[in-house]
Design a protein around this motif. Sequence first.
Motif, short mmCIF file in Angstrom:
data_model
loop_
_atom_site.label_atom_id
_atom_site.label_comp_id
_atom_site.label_asym_id
_atom_site.label_seq_id
_atom_site.Cartn_x
_atom_site.Cartn_y
_atom_site.Cartn_z
N LYS A 39 0.84 -1.20 0.00
CA LYS A 39 0.00 0.00 0.00
C LYS A 39 0.87 1.26 0.00
N ASN A 60 -10.23 3.28 -6.92
CA ASN A 60 -9.82 2.00 -6.34
C ASN A 60 -8.93 2.25 -5.12
N ALA A 61 -9.32 3.23 -4.32
CA ALA A 61 -8.55 3.66 -3.16
C ALA A 61 -9.49 4.28 -2.13
N HIS A 62 -8.99 4.40 -0.92
CA HIS A 62 -9.68 5.21 0.07
C HIS A 62 -9.30 6.65 -0.26
N PRO A 94 -12.86 2.45 -1.79
CA PRO A 94 -12.26 1.82 -2.97
C PRO A 94 -13.30 1.27 -3.95
N LYS A 118 -3.86 3.63 -1.43
CA LYS A 118 -4.12 2.76 -2.57
C LYS A 118 -3.06 1.69 -2.70
#
Length: 129
Positions: A39, A60-62, A94, A118
């Motif tokens: 990460k 596709n991530a916080h 995400p 991510k």
Amino acid sequence: MTITKLMWLPLCLITGTLMAQEPKVTQLLSKDLTDFPSKEVLMITVEYAPGNSDPIHRHNAHGFIYVLEGSVVMQVKGGKEITLTPGQSFYESPNDVHVLGRNASSTKPAKFLVFLVKDRGAPVFVPAE
């Protein structure tokens, strides 16, 4: 000026206008998270010109968004449209599809800070439907 050149002139003007409307993205920090293998954290600022918007996308991530200047309108699929002003924040998971991201003003710019957690090396912006 020839006919061929005259035909390309409107296209060049339109293309130049569209290019000027793309958000300005500035990377501030990228850091591997050693406690979370594979990460990374990415910190960027995004500047919207007046009336500017993003296409539908995902990260596709916080994603943690914090508005610095102006006002922005945000919405993820299935969520409510929200207008944010300086000092307000927004979160994307995400799994979220970002269906609306735009400057709320047609006359003033907007700027916000984005903090993404991510997968290392994964693209920041992924077009979605």
